[in-house]
Structures are given as C-alpha cells and as structure tokens.
Design an enzyme around this catalytic site. Structure first.
Site, PDB file in Angstrom:
ATOM      1  N   SER A 539       0.843  -1.184   0.000  1.00 40.02           N
ATOM      2  CA  SER A 539       0.000   0.000   0.000  1.00 40.02           C
ATOM      3  C   SER A 539       0.881   1.238   0.000  1.00 40.02           C
ATOM      4  CB  SER A 539      -0.891   0.008   1.240  1.00 40.02           C
ATOM      5  OG  SER A 539      -1.487   1.278   1.395  1.00 40.02           O
ATOM      6  N   TYR A 552      -4.037  -0.809   9.548  1.00 35.50           N
ATOM      7  CA  TYR A 552      -3.825  -1.108   8.131  1.00 35.50           C
ATOM      8  C   TYR A 552      -2.386  -0.805   7.725  1.00 35.50           C
ATOM      9  CZ  TYR A 552      -4.540  -1.145   3.085  1.00 35.50           C
ATOM     10  OH  TYR A 552      -4.452  -1.414   1.745  1.00 35.50           O
TER      11      TYR A 552
END
Ligand code: ZN
Length: 655
Positions: A539, A552
């Site tokens: 990410s 996350y």
C-alpha cells in the site's frame, strides 16, 4: 450407446450440409465415439459452379471438432479431382495437402481432412468415421480380425491396419469394391476405427450407432467389463510428490508443463492392477492419440528413465522414417502411479484435460480387451510413423506460439473482487492456470474455464489453506506464482480509540495469513520449473502512512518487510519476491459512490478531481495494479527481487 437422433432437433438444420452438421455433432457429443478433434464425416453434394454442374465433397476441415462443427467447418473439394488422386500410384504428403487445398471451391475453407480421398472413394452420399471405443476394443485383441468378421459378417468390409492418408485410401480402393455386398453398411479399420455410410445423414448415423451397439453387446456377452472400484481406498494425495513429478516432467520437456491428476476410484482400480506393467506397455487404442499421449505412459515416477527409453526408441525408429525427423521432447504425457493415480501433462489446462480424457478411454479399451484374452496395440513402428507424421504435427503447430505463462500456475488470494479479480484476469490472459481463493464463495464461479479453479477459503485458517493447496496441486500439479492480495481495510480510527480486537483482526488477515501461505507455498515455489515468484500487494501507506489507519498501515508495512526477508532467504532457490504499493484504486469494493462523494467533499473537490488527485493527474484502476503484478511475475522482472514499485499515479510524499 444411444441413438441421439431427434426429428424435432433435426428440423432445425437445413439442406444436405445442414443435416451433415447435425449428425456430425451427434457423433461428437458421445465421447465413446470420438474425442477432441478425432473422427471425420462428409457429404457429396451436386452444385452449380461458374463452369456448370459439379459434384462437391464437403469433408470435415482440419482443426474442427465434430461436437461443435459449423457448416464453415466443412471443406468443399471437387470430387473429380479427389477421384483422380486416388488413381495415382504414389502421392507424397506435401503433394497431397497441396492437391487437397487447390481442389477447394472456396479459397478461405479449412484444409480438408487427411481422409478426404477415402471419403471421396466410398460411393455413398454420407460417410461417417469414428474411433468408437467398443470397435477398437474388438480390433485391438490378439484375434481381433476373426472377432470382427464373426460379429459383423458382410455388414462391413474389414481393412487391415494401414497408415492413414493416401496409403489407407489406396488400400480401401483395392479391397472395398470386391468385398462389399448389398448388405454392407460400413467398414472396420483394424486398430483404428470404423466407417458407416448411407444415402441420408440419418441412415449413415443410424448405421454407425448400430455397428457400435453390436460391438458393445458382443463385449458385454463376453464379459469384457471395466473395474470401477479399486482393491483398497486411494492413499492421501502427496502434494509435494505431485509437484516433484511435475518438475521432473517439465525438466525433461524443457518447458513448464501442468499436471492434471485423476484420482477417481475407477482410475485407481486401473493403476493398481497387478498386470499394469504388461497391459499399459502396449500402446494407444487408435494411432492419432499418440500426438496427445505419446506411445506409452510412464509407470511410476522415474521420468529420466522414461526420457532415456524414448530417446533410444526414437533413434532406433527414425532411421527408417519416410523423411528426416527431429525428435520431439521426450517427456511423458501420461503417468500412472499407485499413490498419485493418473497424471496427464499439458502445456495448458485444456491440453492436460484432453490427455486425461483420451487416457481414461484408453484404460477402458485396454481393460475390456484384456478380458478378451489380451490387449494388442500396433507395433512401435506404426505408432512412430503417425507421431512423427508431419500432417499430425501440423495439427499441434496450428495452436501458434505459447503464451508467456504456458504450463504455469498462479495462486491469487482475495480473487473474487477488486484487484484480486483483476489479477486473475491478467494472469489467465497470459496463459497461466489460476487458483483463486476468497472467503466469498462466488469465487468458485467467476470463470468457466479449465484453466481456472476458484475455491472458497478463509486464509486465516491454516487447515483451509492446506486443503486449497492440495486442490491446486491435484488440478494443476503445483504453484509457480503467488499473489498475496487479500486484505481488510478497516474504518478510520485514531490510535487512542483503537481496540486490540480490531488491531489483531487486521493483522491476522493482512499479515499472519500471508506468513502461513508463504510458509506452506515455499516448497512448491522452490519446485516451480521456471522459478517461483511472489508479488505482495502492499500500500502507499507503507512509505506514506495516513492518520486513522494505524492497523492497516502497520500490517502492510510488516507484510512488506516479510516479503523483503523472503526475497533474501529464497533468492538462492530462484524465487523472486516483489511488492506493489497501490494507492487510490477506486474501482474496488471498498469505494462505494457514497464514500467517494464524502471523501471528495472533505477535500473540497469533485469526485472526478478527487480520483485524479495525484502527480500524473490520472485515475488509477485495479487493472493498472493487476497488469503490474502480472508483469512482475513475468520475464520483464526476471532479474528483480525485493523491489517495491508504486502504482499510484505519483505521490509527492512517496517521491
Ligand atoms: Zn481415423
């Protein structure tokens, strides 16, 4: 054996050629008659051409399958030209193909079947030819010719085995006129198949079914049956042994192959027969199977010994070949093993499936013929002549060059939607076999193709992962590529309010499950014939985290670090591990219209502006990420491991 003719269905097909299409499909629908492109049919039609009336033979075009043939699949050839050819003393293969093509009335028609001359010679409007299991079972026995004559009498003319093509047409031309009687409705070709003929499509088809039914009944009467239950329950599937076998087959072939395993009770009954060593060392049921299965299966797992024997046989037989020949790869296409079952090798899942289908029928033929006192195939020279016959090899060459991931398997997690689903598509398009895992059970039905296996699987359950890898290896023989994509993106929450249960849930899916999967896949990746490859979907949050996304961002950062260490540890085994950091991929499940609108408003932007909020001012779609993943798994990144590549349209915090 069932007669599938249906008057209502038949009315949907117009004219002589239409009915030719209809009954060809009926034959193709029954795998005990023809398999994957086998068999051929024809009809003779009087037509008006530019030069006046002419008789045209519409014969199955090469490359078409009877089950799915269309009118365009029949090659229209001038009958007079074919009859002329039949009168020649000699005709080489290239000459024959040239003559067949130049005798066409339509320039864009497919090349006529290599049996076109034979079809032309038979003085009947409709001619059907199959390799019916029941008939070849009878012919492939020690006293096959007597059995066939006793059963059919003068219903058929019996032709001893002759190599297909011009020689076979000549042999039939010599025998047929003298031996046929008014009762004759067909022709049996020893160790090859059966012809039927008639004045209408229905008559020829009915006669084919009648001849095959008679053979079936004869086998039944003689107690020639197939064993369907093995002596003992099949042993559990040894996944790594399967992958080792695939590695050895691929090494012998020089390119990656998939292995498709058949572990049905019927197959185990065959592969555990005490006389396997004798009955499976005869050869194929009909010669044209050799281009798919090779002459003999490998018994056990010694691929190197098989390749040595293949080479020796090639050297012995090529000396007397019609034309100079180059050896094909010496890897087996069928492996019979008491623990693994049957393995069928193919460069694609479709091809491996064809090999498996053909050998399943071969097992039945062998077993039933054995009940009649012994299965007898053609001698190695005759099979060699067909295997190395340029006209047969041309059938395989028509497929064109292989795609980049031919013979390889990729496993993708989170495959039911978003980036995962796009990765599945990108990999299938590049010729890979793909195993898609997802908690969403709809993953099973996302693609209806032999190269796709979708499995509902919770990747946080190690037992479920084990089962999925077993299924993957049983279907394709191993795992070469891994796309670690599944992940959860929890709602935004500041650290002060972040609960331990939420934190642990995110880390379990985004991190722990990937560790389990990497660990379980490692031995499979190490056995990948082209080297194992992993892509982890990270990410933008790894290099540039955002507030409210602690769990996350931490999970993806840890996954990135895990991937980097894997790259270090596994490089010596040829396994490459790379990471992609996507950002703002809005065509995924997380981003509903509503979420998009509220995020855009928060920045004071329109949705369209918000989607292009990056340095390139360009939208990033899941396809961009999937294409990057597929390329990183491919040869373009052959010398790259441990890399992290952003797919984010450019981000000033990352650059
Ligand atoms: Zn044939």
């Amino acid at each position: 054996m069932r007669n599938l003719w249906d008057d209502r269905e038949a009315r949907g097909f117009e004219g002589d050629l239409g009915l030719r299409v209809y009954t060809s499909r009926l034959l193709g629908r029954d795998a005990s008659l023809v398999l994957h492109g086998g068999g051929n049919t024809s009809v003779k039609i009087r037509e008006t051409t530019l030069y006046g009336e002419d008789d045209i033979l519409y014969v199955k075009g090469s490359g078409w399958d009877l089950a799915t043939i269309e009118p365009a699949g029949f090659a229209p050839v001038r009958l007079s030209r074919l009859l002329h050819l039949a009168g020649l003393e000699r005709l080489s293969d290239p000459e024959m193909v040239n003559e067949l093509r130049t005798a066409l009335t339509r320039a864009d028609a497919p090349t006529p079947s290599i049996e076109a001359i034979l079809h032309a010679l038979l003085p009947f409007r409709y001619v059907d030819h199959t390799h019916a299991d029941a008939v070849v079972t009878l012919t492939n026995t020690a006293d096959g010719e007597r059995r066939v004559r006793d059963l059919y009498g003068d219903l058929v003319v019996v032709i001893p085995y002759v190599m297909p093509g011009f020689d076979l047409a000549r042999a039939c031309a010599e025998r047929f006129p003298g031996e046929r009687t008014p009762r004759t409705i067909g022709m049996v070709l020893m160790n090859h198949g059966v012809f039927s003929f008639g004045e209408t499509a229905k008559e020829a088809y009915d006669r084919m079914i009648r001849l095959v039914e008679m053979a079936d009944a004869e086998l039944e009467t003689r107690g020639a049956r197939v064993t369907t239950a093995p002596a003992e329950a099949p042993p559990p599937f040894p996944r790594l042994e399967a992958a080792r076998l695939r590695r050895a087959v691929s090494e012998a072939a020089g390119v990656p192959f998939l292995l498709h395993f058949d572990r049905s009770p019927r197959t185990f009954a065959f592969v555990t027969r005490p006389d396997l060593d004798v009955i499976a060392r005869e050869g194929p049921a009909t010669p044209d199977h050799v281009i798919r299965t090779k002459r003999l299966p490998l018994l056990g797992r010694d691929v190197a010994a098989y390749a040595r024997a293949y080479r020796a046989e090639f050297e012995a037989l090529s000396a007397s070949a019609r034309a100079p020949v180059t050896m094909l790869d010496p890897a087996p296409r069928v492996v019979l093993d008491p623990e693994l079952g049957m393995a069928a090798a193919g460069r694609s899942a479709r091809e491996a499936g064809i090999v498996a289908d053909i050998y399943r029928h071969t097992m039945d033929v062998i077993e039933r013929a054995t009940c009649l006192g012994g299965y007898r195939a053609l001698p190695p020279e005759a099979i060699f002549a067909v295997e190395y016959w340029d006209l047969e090899q041309a059938k395989l060459r028509r497929a064109g060059p292989p795609p980049v991931f031919a013979g390889e398997t990729a496993l993708v997690t989170g495959a039911a939607s978003g980036i995962g689903a796009a990765c599945v598509e990108a990999l299938l398009r590049r010729g890979a076999a793909v195993v898609g895992l997802d908690v969403d059970p709809s993953v099973a039905d996302r693609h209806d193709a032999p190269a796709y296996l979708g499995l509902a699987c919770d990747i946080t359950d190690p037992a479920a992962l084990e089962a999925a890898l077993d299924a993957a290896c049983e279907r394709f023989g191993g795992v070469d590529m891994l796309v670690l994509n599944a992940g959860v993106f929890p709602r935004s929450r500041p650290i002060a309010e972040l609960e331990g249960t939420e934190w642990r849930r995110v880390l379990r899916v985004n991190l722990d499950a990937n560790l389990d999967l990497l660990r379980l896949c490692h031995p499979l990746l190490a056995l990948a014939p082209g080297g194992g490859r992993v892509v982890a979907i990270g990410s933008k949050n790894v290099p540039a985290p955002g507030p409210g996304a602690a769990a996350y961002s931490a999970s993806k950062a840890a996954l990135t670090q895990l991937a980097r260490v894997a790259a270090l540890e596994w490089g010596a085994e040829g396994i490459r591990v790379n990471v992609i950091h996507p950002d703002a991929v809005f065509d995924t499940g997380i981003w509903t219209e509503e979420v998009l609108r509220s995020r855009a408003e928060a920045y004071g932007l329109s949705v369209a502006e918000y989607k292009r909020k990056n340095i390139l001012r360009a939208e990033v779609s899941r396809t961009h990420v999937a294409e990057m993943a597929a390329e990183m798994l491919g040869p373009l990144f052959a010398r790259t491991t441990g890399a992290q590549v952003p797919v984010d349209g450019g981000n000033d915090r990352v650059i």
